[in-house]
Design a protein around this motif. Structure first.
Motif, PDB file in Angstrom:
ATOM      1  N   ALA A  85      37.792  44.118  43.902  1.00 43.31           N
ATOM      2  CA  ALA A  85      37.789  45.499  44.113  1.00 43.31           C
ATOM      3  C   ALA A  85      38.938  46.083  45.029  1.00 43.31           C
ATOM      4  O   ALA A  85      39.016  47.278  45.274  1.00 43.31           O
ATOM      5  N   ASP A  86      39.353  45.219  45.606  1.00 41.57           N
ATOM      6  CA  ASP A  86      40.368  45.515  46.683  1.00 41.57           C
ATOM      7  C   ASP A  86      41.927  45.626  46.102  1.00 41.57           C
ATOM      8  O   ASP A  86      41.998  45.020  45.189  1.00 41.57           O
ATOM      9  N   ALA A  87      42.483  46.813  46.870  1.00 43.03           N
ATOM     10  CA  ALA A  87      43.786  46.969  46.229  1.00 43.03           C
ATOM     11  C   ALA A  87      44.663  45.926  46.225  1.00 43.03           C
ATOM     12  O   ALA A  87      45.648  45.526  45.176  1.00 43.03           O
ATOM     13  N   SER A  88      44.579  44.901  47.026  1.00 42.46           N
ATOM     14  CA  SER A  88      45.616  43.828  47.165  1.00 42.46           C
ATOM     15  C   SER A  88      45.168  42.752  45.998  1.00 42.46           C
ATOM     16  O   SER A  88      46.288  41.822  45.575  1.00 42.46           O
ATOM     17  N   CYS A  89      43.814  42.754  45.468  1.00 39.85           N
ATOM     18  CA  CYS A  89      43.836  41.916  43.942  1.00 39.85           C
ATOM     19  C   CYS A  89      44.203  43.052  43.019  1.00 39.85           C
ATOM     20  O   CYS A  89      45.039  42.498  42.050  1.00 39.85           O
ATOM     21  N   ASN A  90      43.624  44.084  42.804  1.00 36.19           N
ATOM     22  CA  ASN A  90      43.583  44.866  41.604  1.00 36.19           C
ATOM     23  C   ASN A  90      45.023  45.492  41.450  1.00 36.19           C
ATOM     24  O   ASN A  90      45.245  45.882  40.194  1.00 36.19           O
ATOM     25  N   GLY A  91      45.795  45.590  42.493  1.00 40.83           N
ATOM     26  CA  GLY A  91      47.060  46.074  42.416  1.00 40.83           C
ATOM     27  C   GLY A  91      48.004  45.035  41.783  1.00 40.83           C
ATOM     28  O   GLY A  91      49.150  45.217  41.281  1.00 40.83           O
ATOM     29  N   ASP A  92      47.692  43.721  41.832  1.00 37.24           N
ATOM     30  CA  ASP A  92      48.662  42.538  41.237  1.00 37.24           C
ATOM     31  C   ASP A  92      47.850  41.467  40.924  1.00 37.24           C
ATOM     32  O   ASP A  92      47.689  40.317  41.568  1.00 37.24           O
ATOM     33  N   PRO A  93      46.779  41.663  39.857  1.00 34.00           N
ATOM     34  CA  PRO A  93      45.686  40.658  39.206  1.00 34.00           C
ATOM     35  C   PRO A  93      46.498  39.351  38.999  1.00 34.00           C
ATOM     36  O   PRO A  93      45.609  38.494  39.192  1.00 34.00           O
ATOM     37  N   SER A  94      47.658  39.274  38.562  1.00 39.03           N
ATOM     38  CA  SER A  94      48.099  38.005  38.086  1.00 39.03           C
ATOM     39  C   SER A  94      48.333  37.291  39.366  1.00 39.03           C
ATOM     40  O   SER A  94      48.664  36.026  39.060  1.00 39.03           O
ATOM     41  N   ASN A  95      48.273  37.685  40.582  1.00 39.87           N
ATOM     42  CA  ASN A  95      48.532  36.885  41.978  1.00 39.87           C
ATOM     43  C   ASN A  95      47.373  37.023  42.612  1.00 39.87           C
ATOM     44  O   ASN A  95      47.213  37.149  43.582  1.00 39.87           O
ATOM     45  N   CYS A  96      46.125  37.036  41.789  1.00 42.80           N
ATOM     46  CA  CYS A  96      44.708  36.966  42.383  1.00 42.80           C
ATOM     47  C   CYS A  96      43.987  36.005  41.896  1.00 42.80           C
ATOM     48  O   CYS A  96      43.337  36.163  40.733  1.00 42.80           O
TER      49      CYS A  96
END
Length: 181
Positions: A85-96
């Motif tokens: 749910a955090d922007a650091s993940c959902n803004g860059d899902p291929s690096n999460c």
């Protein structure tokens, strides 16, 4: 030796012996269930870790922002929900890593620290070094427990040592899922 069952069982070590043997060999056995190896089971409920073929390498997240709600040492599903749910993940899902677990299926998640320790204890503690049972080659694997705002925890295989590393480092990941009868 052929083992079959419709019910998942936690990993065990089988000792093979006889009246004419001096040294009884042992073999680690784990059951495959729902696309993974059972590492925990009680009363028909338990957890599986995804097989080696679906292990992947990723960053925890590409950003080093604090993620509230991703600090549980035992609840990987809750941590994964917070991370995804955090922007650091959902803004860059291929690096999460957490998002990549969710991409496998809605019930897959990045294990919390204690869950990954349980995987190691069940599938690696009985095998000779290096820990190759279940396809666990040497290296670090992410868990979903945030160590600090800029770091998350990894577990080293085969040693079982845990440490915090920057979230934008690359490490391997194995997803888990729970099951009930």
């Amino acid at each position: 030796l052929l083992l079959t069952s419709n019910t998942p069982y936690a990993p065990v070590t089988i000792t093979i012996g006889g009246s004419n043997t001096v040294n009884s060999p042992t073999a680690a056995v784990a059951f495959s269930y729902l696309g993974g190896l059972v590492f925990q089971e009680s009363g028909g409920s338990g957890k599986v870790v995804i097989d080696a073929a679906q292990e992947f390498t990723s960053m925890w997240t590409g950003a080093s922002a604090d993620i509230p709600g991703a600090t549980s040492p035992s609840n990987g599903a809750s941590n994964t929900n917070a991370i995804v749910a955090d922007a650091s993940c959902n803004g860059d899902p291929s690096n999460c890593a957490a998002q990549q677990c969710r991409n496998i299926g809605a019930d897959w998640y990045l294990p919390a620290r204690d869950e990954l320790v349980a995987v190691h204890s069940a599938l690696c503690s009985n095998s000779a070094l290096p820990c190759t049972f279940g396809g666990f080659t040497s290296g670090t694997r992410w868990n979903s427990t945030q160590a600090f705002p800029t770091a998350a925890q990894v577990l080293s295989f085969p040693s079982g040592l845990g440490l915090g590393v920057p979230k934008n480092n690359s490490a391997r990941a194995r997803c888990v899922r729970a099951f009930t009868p």
